[in-house]
Design an enzyme around this catalytic site. Structure first.
Site, PDB file in Angstrom:
ATOM      1  N   LYS A 123       0.835  -1.221   0.000  1.00 13.54           N
ATOM      2  CA  LYS A 123       0.000   0.000   0.000  1.00 13.54           C
ATOM      3  C   LYS A 123       0.860   1.259   0.000  1.00 13.54           C
ATOM      4  CE  LYS A 123       0.946   1.206   4.463  1.00 13.54           C
ATOM      5  NZ  LYS A 123       1.663   2.385   4.901  1.00 13.54           N
ATOM      6  N   VAL A 159      11.106  -4.297   1.952  1.00 15.99           N
ATOM      7  CA  VAL A 159      11.092  -4.661   3.375  1.00 15.99           C
ATOM      8  C   VAL A 159      11.375  -3.420   4.229  1.00 15.99           C
ATOM      9  CG1 VAL A 159      12.256  -6.074   5.138  1.00 15.99           C
ATOM     10  CG2 VAL A 159      11.850  -7.011   2.844  1.00 15.99           C
ATOM     11  N   GLY A 173       5.017  -6.606   5.297  1.00 14.72           N
ATOM     12  CA  GLY A 173       4.827  -7.602   6.363  1.00 14.72           C
ATOM     13  C   GLY A 173       3.353  -7.769   6.689  1.00 14.72           C
ATOM     14  N   ASP A 232      -1.835  -1.957  10.245  1.00 14.03           N
ATOM     15  CA  ASP A 232      -1.850  -1.994   8.777  1.00 14.03           C
ATOM     16  C   ASP A 232      -2.298  -3.345   8.229  1.00 14.03           C
ATOM     17  OD1 ASP A 232      -1.021   0.591   8.478  1.00 14.03           O
ATOM     18  OD2 ASP A 232       1.091   0.100   8.080  1.00 14.03           O
TER      19      ASP A 232
HETATM   20  O1  C5P Z   1       0.309  -1.806  14.613  1.00 14.94           O
HETATM   21  P1  C5P Z   1       1.730  -1.892  14.197  1.00 14.94           P
HETATM   22  O2  C5P Z   1       2.456  -3.007  14.906  1.00 14.94           O
HETATM   23  O3  C5P Z   1       1.938  -1.933  12.721  1.00 14.94           O
HETATM   24  O4  C5P Z   1       2.391  -0.545  14.683  1.00 14.94           O
HETATM   25  C1  C5P Z   1       3.796  -0.417  14.793  1.00 14.94           C
HETATM   26  C2  C5P Z   1       4.079   0.746  15.699  1.00 14.94           C
HETATM   27  O5  C5P Z   1       3.719   1.970  15.053  1.00 14.94           O
HETATM   28  C3  C5P Z   1       3.334   0.757  17.018  1.00 14.94           C
HETATM   29  O6  C5P Z   1       3.993   0.004  17.984  1.00 14.94           O
HETATM   30  C4  C5P Z   1       3.333   2.247  17.355  1.00 14.94           C
HETATM   31  O7  C5P Z   1       4.582   2.616  17.886  1.00 14.94           O
HETATM   32  C5  C5P Z   1       3.227   2.900  15.993  1.00 14.94           C
HETATM   33  N1  C5P Z   1       1.823   3.239  15.652  1.00 14.94           N
HETATM   34  C6  C5P Z   1       1.217   4.290  16.315  1.00 14.94           C
HETATM   35  N2  C5P Z   1      -0.077   4.617  16.017  1.00 14.94           N
HETATM   36  C7  C5P Z   1      -0.760   3.960  15.056  1.00 14.94           C
HETATM   37  C8  C5P Z   1      -0.139   2.894  14.342  1.00 14.94           C
HETATM   38  C9  C5P Z   1       1.157   2.557  14.674  1.00 14.94           C
HETATM   39  O8  C5P Z   1       1.822   4.920  17.183  1.00 14.94           O
HETATM   40  N3  C5P Z   1      -2.020   4.319  14.790  1.00 14.94           N
END
Ligand code: C5P
Length: 330
Positions: free
Chosen positions: A29, A119, A126, A160
């Site tokens: 995306k 990556v 991922g 995501d």
């Molecule tokens: O959800 P995901 O593991 O992909 O998110 C990775 C990191 O990105 C989270 O641990 C957080 O630090 C940050 N994040 C955030 N707010 C979001 C999405 C992601 O702070 N809405």
């Protein structure tokens, strides 16, 4: 293109099958818009974002295990890549484990990933692997979960992760994982400039918080008051009218400032893409990939060539968008 029917469908995504392997494709995306509010008690930030699925396709093959090995989850790549972990740090592994736990399946699976999304590039490669794995194992194990149930599981894996199941173009709110499909027309052409090293998503969000706290101190404001802005009307209109020039003017990413502060050389990559003919170039998601929107494929080739001549760029890939979400292909 509306994907609403897919989301609201009550049909199971897979019949109970006896196939020995299931192959699923899932797209990467680009974020056309990302507005970031303050972080909540869970550390996640409130977001309004617009995802567009691009034709950079991850493929996950889920293979049934022989009876003597059944119960394990194994992961391998069709092409070696040292930057991809093959244990429980990998989102595909975690997706299979979560589905097994949720359904009580003890069948195990051998997963093989074919990676085409950069990556750690801010393009949810991922997450696409996780989405594809949920769909593939659901079919292989005959779990019979519906698409909306798989999307709920995907949310537990990462903000995501649900979008690659849906594909197309969608607005994400909450953590970015509450999705509403967006009607769009036409195809858009992108060139992605890859960086020599990835950026950590949490580090980029943390840098944004730091920068906002500094700005708030300087202006006696309160950094926690920041709210995610709604999607601009003009962006929806540009997508409905297939107006690439208007879309370029609407592209926005609140994480860009933070990513550029961690990787200042990306400012030059953006300038290079725009000088070579891109309508706009922005940081993709949390970066460091730069996404350049081009008016047509010919200009895309010119922008690619200009970027590839720069030592700041590790390589480029071109892709059109939007494309469909995860689907079983074999
Ligand atoms: O959800 P995901 O593991 O992909 O998110 C990775 C990191 O990105 C989270 O641990 C957080 O630090 C940050 N994040 C955030 N707010 C979001 C999405 C992601 O702070 N809405």
């Amino acid at each position: 293109m509306s994907h609403l029917s897919l989301v609201s469908s009550g049909e199971p995504t897979a019949p109970r099958g006896t196939a020995t392997s299931v192959r699923v494709e899932a797209p990467g995306k680009v974020n056309l818009f990302l507005s970031c509010g303050a972080s909540g008690p869970d550390g996640y930030h409130e977001l309004t974002t617009v995802f567009q699925a691009v034709r950079l396709i991850e493929t996950v093959t889920a293979r049934r295990q022989s009876a003597d090995r059944s119960g394990q989850i194994t992961l391998s790549l069709d092409e070696p890549d040292e930057s991809v972990p093959l244990d429980e740090r990998n989102l595909a592994y975690r997706a299979a484990a979560l589905l097994a736990e949720h359904t009580g399946s003890r069948a195990g699976v051998d997963l093989v990933l074919r990676k085409r999304v950069p990556v750690a590039g801010g393009m949810a490669g991922g997450s696409a692997d996780a989405a594809a794995t949920l769909l593939a194992c659901n079919q292989l194990w005959g779990s019979g979960l519906k698409l909306d149930e798989l999307m709920q599981l995907a949310r537990q894996l990462g903000a995501d992760c649900p979008f690659p199941l849906l594909g197309g173009t969608a607005v994400g709110s909450g953590r970015g994982d509450e999705l509403s499909p967006l009607m769009t027309r036409g195809s858009y052409h992108w060139v992605f400039a890859l960086a020599h090293a990835g950026l950590s998503t949490p580090a980029v969000f943390a840098r944004l918080d730091e920068m906002r706290a500094e700005q708030a101190t300087a202006s006696f404001a309160h950094p926690l008051a920041t709210q995610a802005a709604p999607m601009p009307e003009e962006l929806g209109a540009a997508l409905r009218m297939r107006d690439t020039v208007a879309l370029a003017a609407c592209l926005h990413n609140d994480l860009e400032e933070a990513a550029l502060s961690l990787r200042p050389e990306l400012v030059d990559v953006i300038a290079l893409a725009e000088e070579a003919g891109a309508l706009r170039a922005i940081v993709s998601g949390s970066g460091p990939t730069i996404a350049a929107l081009v008016p047509d494929p010919m200009t895309g080739m010119r922008v690619s060539r200009a970027l590839e001549a720069s030592p700041l760029v590790a390589g480029t890939v071109r892709a059109d968008a939007p494309v469909a979400g995860s689907r079983v292909v074999g």
